[in-house]
Design a protein around this motif. Structure first.
Motif: not given
Length: 159
Positions: A21, A83, A87, A90, A98, A100, A103, A119, A132
């Motif tokens: 992402l 966005q 998600v 992804a 994932i 990210a 994000p 998420l 993330l």
């Protein structure tokens, strides 16, 4: 073990095992492809073929609240909707991880929490690990483990 493989095979294995992402969102969403088609392409043609890919795409768009946008192209979507499509994209190939990158960066504060919740809930339900990256303290504080690059860089530099 992956480092012993030819680069093409290594990249292919990483694609299957992870979902990415990125920011800005628009880079990952081709403006000429309709949302549903883009998601089907990301499904990875696993068991079940085209029909399974179509069902997975529809289920993911419903999950992110955009089932009514199946036939829309990315320029027709708001930044927040783009966005949420990212998600879904992804998650399309059922990754184990994932990655990210910010994000919530392009999403207004009102929808920031929706992206984080989406998420987190989806990763938990589909048993997907999430890494993330964020500059937003209000996003970072929601996670049980937070690593700060500043601290990691100090350790690496021997400080």
């Amino acid at each position: 073990a992956a480092l012993d493989l030819p680069i093409d095979e290594t990249i292919s294995r990483l694609r299957v095992a992870s979902g990415v992402l990125l920011k800005p969102v628009a880079r990952g969403l081709k403006p000429v492809l309709r949302v549903a088609r883009r998601l089907r392409l990301c499904c990875g043609r696993r068991a079940g073929g085209v029909r399974a890919d179509r069902e997975r795409s529809k289920a993911l768009l419903k999950r992110v609240g955009l089932e009514h946008r199946l036939t829309h192209k990315p320029p027709m979507l708001s930044v927040g909707e783009q966005q949420r499509v990212a998600v879904a994209r992804a998650l399309a190939n059922r990754p184990r991880l994932i990655l990210a990158d910010e994000p919530t960066a392009n999403v207004d504060v009102g929808n920031q929490q929706q992206v984080v919740d989406l998420l987190c809930q989806t990763c938990q339900e589909e048993n997907v690990a999430l890494i993330l990256v964020t500059h937003a303290p209000e996003v970072a504080q929601q996670f049980s483990r937070v690593e700060y690059l500043e601290q990691i860089n100090h350790v690496r530099a021997g400080r």
